[in-house]
Design a protein around this motif. Sequence first.
Motif, PDB file in Angstrom:
ATOM      1  N   PRO A 121       0.809  -1.229   0.000  1.00 53.29           N
ATOM      2  CA  PRO A 121       0.000   0.000   0.000  1.00 53.29           C
ATOM      3  C   PRO A 121       0.837   1.271   0.000  1.00 53.29           C
ATOM      4  O   PRO A 121       1.804   1.396   0.736  1.00 53.29           O
ATOM      5  CB  PRO A 121      -0.825  -0.124   1.288  1.00 53.29           C
ATOM      6  N   ALA A 122       0.433   2.200  -0.830  1.00 55.41           N
ATOM      7  CA  ALA A 122       1.097   3.499  -0.941  1.00 55.41           C
ATOM      8  C   ALA A 122       0.371   4.565  -0.133  1.00 55.41           C
ATOM      9  O   ALA A 122       0.815   5.715  -0.099  1.00 55.41           O
ATOM     10  CB  ALA A 122       1.177   3.912  -2.407  1.00 55.41           C
ATOM     11  N   ALA A 123      -0.719   4.206   0.513  1.00 60.88           N
ATOM     12  CA  ALA A 123      -1.502   5.121   1.338  1.00 60.88           C
ATOM     13  C   ALA A 123      -2.131   4.268   2.442  1.00 60.88           C
ATOM     14  O   ALA A 123      -2.168   3.032   2.330  1.00 60.88           O
ATOM     15  CB  ALA A 123      -2.584   5.807   0.499  1.00 60.88           C
ATOM     16  N   PRO A 124      -2.626   4.889   3.529  1.00 64.53           N
ATOM     17  CA  PRO A 124      -3.212   4.094   4.615  1.00 64.53           C
ATOM     18  C   PRO A 124      -4.298   3.129   4.131  1.00 64.53           C
ATOM     19  O   PRO A 124      -4.413   2.019   4.645  1.00 64.53           O
ATOM     20  CB  PRO A 124      -3.779   5.162   5.557  1.00 64.53           C
ATOM     21  N   VAL A 125      -5.102   3.560   3.183  1.00 64.98           N
ATOM     22  CA  VAL A 125      -6.037   2.663   2.490  1.00 64.98           C
ATOM     23  C   VAL A 125      -5.645   2.648   1.020  1.00 64.98           C
ATOM     24  O   VAL A 125      -5.510   3.710   0.403  1.00 64.98           O
ATOM     25  CB  VAL A 125      -7.500   3.125   2.655  1.00 64.98           C
ATOM     26  N   HIS A 126      -5.394   1.471   0.480  1.00 64.85           N
ATOM     27  CA  HIS A 126      -5.014   1.350  -0.937  1.00 64.85           C
ATOM     28  C   HIS A 126      -5.676   0.080  -1.464  1.00 64.85           C
ATOM     29  O   HIS A 126      -5.280  -1.037  -1.126  1.00 64.85           O
ATOM     30  CB  HIS A 126      -3.490   1.275  -1.077  1.00 64.85           C
ATOM     31  N   LEU A 127      -6.704   0.294  -2.272  1.00 60.05           N
ATOM     32  CA  LEU A 127      -7.488  -0.809  -2.820  1.00 60.05           C
ATOM     33  C   LEU A 127      -7.318  -0.858  -4.336  1.00 60.05           C
ATOM     34  O   LEU A 127      -7.006   0.163  -4.972  1.00 60.05           O
ATOM     35  CB  LEU A 127      -8.973  -0.616  -2.481  1.00 60.05           C
ATOM     36  N   LEU A 128      -7.516  -2.027  -4.898  1.00 57.10           N
ATOM     37  CA  LEU A 128      -7.508  -2.211  -6.347  1.00 57.10           C
ATOM     38  C   LEU A 128      -8.858  -2.766  -6.767  1.00 57.10           C
ATOM     39  O   LEU A 128      -9.359  -3.709  -6.149  1.00 57.10           O
ATOM     40  CB  LEU A 128      -6.411  -3.187  -6.760  1.00 57.10           C
TER      41      LEU A 128
ATOM     42  N   GLY B 199      -6.575   6.383  -0.055  1.00 60.97           N
ATOM     43  CA  GLY B 199      -7.160   7.323   0.889  1.00 60.97           C
ATOM     44  C   GLY B 199      -6.526   7.175   2.254  1.00 60.97           C
ATOM     45  O   GLY B 199      -5.640   6.344   2.470  1.00 60.97           O
ATOM     46  N   GLY B 200      -7.008   7.996   3.193  1.00 61.92           N
ATOM     47  CA  GLY B 200      -6.476   8.006   4.546  1.00 61.92           C
ATOM     48  C   GLY B 200      -5.602   9.223   4.767  1.00 61.92           C
ATOM     49  O   GLY B 200      -5.267   9.953   3.818  1.00 61.92           O
ATOM     50  N   PRO B 201      -5.240   9.451   6.043  1.00 60.25           N
ATOM     51  CA  PRO B 201      -4.470  10.659   6.363  1.00 60.25           C
ATOM     52  C   PRO B 201      -3.144  10.719   5.625  1.00 60.25           C
ATOM     53  O   PRO B 201      -2.452   9.726   5.477  1.00 60.25           O
ATOM     54  CB  PRO B 201      -4.231  10.517   7.886  1.00 60.25           C
ATOM     55  N   ARG B 202      -2.806  11.909   5.144  1.00 60.04           N
ATOM     56  CA  ARG B 202      -1.506  12.121   4.486  1.00 60.04           C
ATOM     57  C   ARG B 202      -0.436  12.438   5.524  1.00 60.04           C
ATOM     58  O   ARG B 202      -0.775  12.845   6.637  1.00 60.04           O
ATOM     59  CB  ARG B 202      -1.636  13.260   3.459  1.00 60.04           C
TER      60      ARG B 202
ATOM     61  N   TRP C 187       1.261  10.251   2.206  1.00 56.28           N
ATOM     62  CA  TRP C 187       1.128   8.897   1.674  1.00 56.28           C
ATOM     63  C   TRP C 187       2.500   8.421   1.230  1.00 56.28           C
ATOM     64  O   TRP C 187       3.162   9.065   0.420  1.00 56.28           O
ATOM     65  CB  TRP C 187       0.166   8.878   0.492  1.00 56.28           C
ATOM     66  N   ARG C 188       2.881   7.261   1.736  1.00 51.88           N
ATOM     67  CA  ARG C 188       4.207   6.711   1.457  1.00 51.88           C
ATOM     68  C   ARG C 188       4.355   6.390  -0.036  1.00 51.88           C
ATOM     69  O   ARG C 188       3.523   5.690  -0.604  1.00 51.88           O
ATOM     70  CB  ARG C 188       4.386   5.422   2.259  1.00 51.88           C
ATOM     71  N   GLY C 189       5.393   6.916  -0.638  1.00 51.47           N
ATOM     72  CA  GLY C 189       5.733   6.491  -1.996  1.00 51.47           C
ATOM     73  C   GLY C 189       4.747   6.916  -3.061  1.00 51.47           C
ATOM     74  O   GLY C 189       4.735   6.358  -4.146  1.00 51.47           O
ATOM     75  N   LEU C 190       3.921   7.886  -2.768  1.00 50.07           N
ATOM     76  CA  LEU C 190       2.947   8.317  -3.779  1.00 50.07           C
ATOM     77  C   LEU C 190       2.901   9.831  -3.751  1.00 50.07           C
ATOM     78  O   LEU C 190       2.188  10.430  -2.988  1.00 50.07           O
ATOM     79  CB  LEU C 190       1.564   7.722  -3.481  1.00 50.07           C
ATOM     80  N   ASN C 191       3.689  10.431  -4.608  1.00 47.42           N
ATOM     81  CA  ASN C 191       3.843  11.872  -4.610  1.00 47.42           C
ATOM     82  C   ASN C 191       2.818  12.517  -5.530  1.00 47.42           C
ATOM     83  O   ASN C 191       3.161  13.292  -6.415  1.00 47.42           O
ATOM     84  CB  ASN C 191       5.277  12.234  -5.022  1.00 47.42           C
ATOM     85  N   ILE C 192       1.546  12.152  -5.341  1.00 45.13           N
ATOM     86  CA  ILE C 192       0.493  12.725  -6.178  1.00 45.13           C
ATOM     87  C   ILE C 192      -0.689  13.075  -5.300  1.00 45.13           C
ATOM     88  O   ILE C 192      -0.825  12.561  -4.207  1.00 45.13           O
ATOM     89  CB  ILE C 192       0.047  11.775  -7.306  1.00 45.13           C
TER      90      ILE C 192
END
Length: 124
Positions: free
Chosen positions: A33-40, A114-117, A119-124
């Motif tokens: 996951p690149a964010a606290p919540v990361h779904l596909l 989603g989730g609080p920023r 976000w790890r590894g996702l600079n967008i």
Amino acid sequence: MDNCIFCKIVAKQIPAAVVYEDDDLLAFKDINPAAPVHLLVIPKQHVATLSDCTDAHAAVLGKMLALAPKLAKENGIDVKTDANGNTSGGFKTLINAGPDGGQEVYHLHLHVYGGPRPWRGLNI
Ligand code: AMP
Ligand code: ZN
């Protein structure tokens, strides 16, 4: 499709943390996951990339995107507005297509972050 990791998840040949399933779609937690919540969100039927999609895929693409707010609500990342009109929460959707688009798995998928920023590894 042979040797497609997401087809193997659809076929239950490899495990995934599934959060939603219907006749057409499967949604599961990203393994890195690149964010606290990361779904596909994926179509059960193999489509390699958004670049292969045409009008014939409009319905399934619509279903994929329409699932995002439902998943956001169920996973606590939906947009909220308090009594004072202040907005919080929220989520980001993304489809990568091809090498320059950052696509690594060639089975169409919609990311839902989603989730609080931050976000790890996702600079967008
Ligand atoms: P993309 O770069 O858009 O192709 O994204 C592929 C995503 O699939 C990455 O975020 C990976 O962490 C994720 N992923 C790869 N293998 C698995 C798996 N077995 N289960 C869940 N997520 C996976
Ligand atoms: Zn596949």
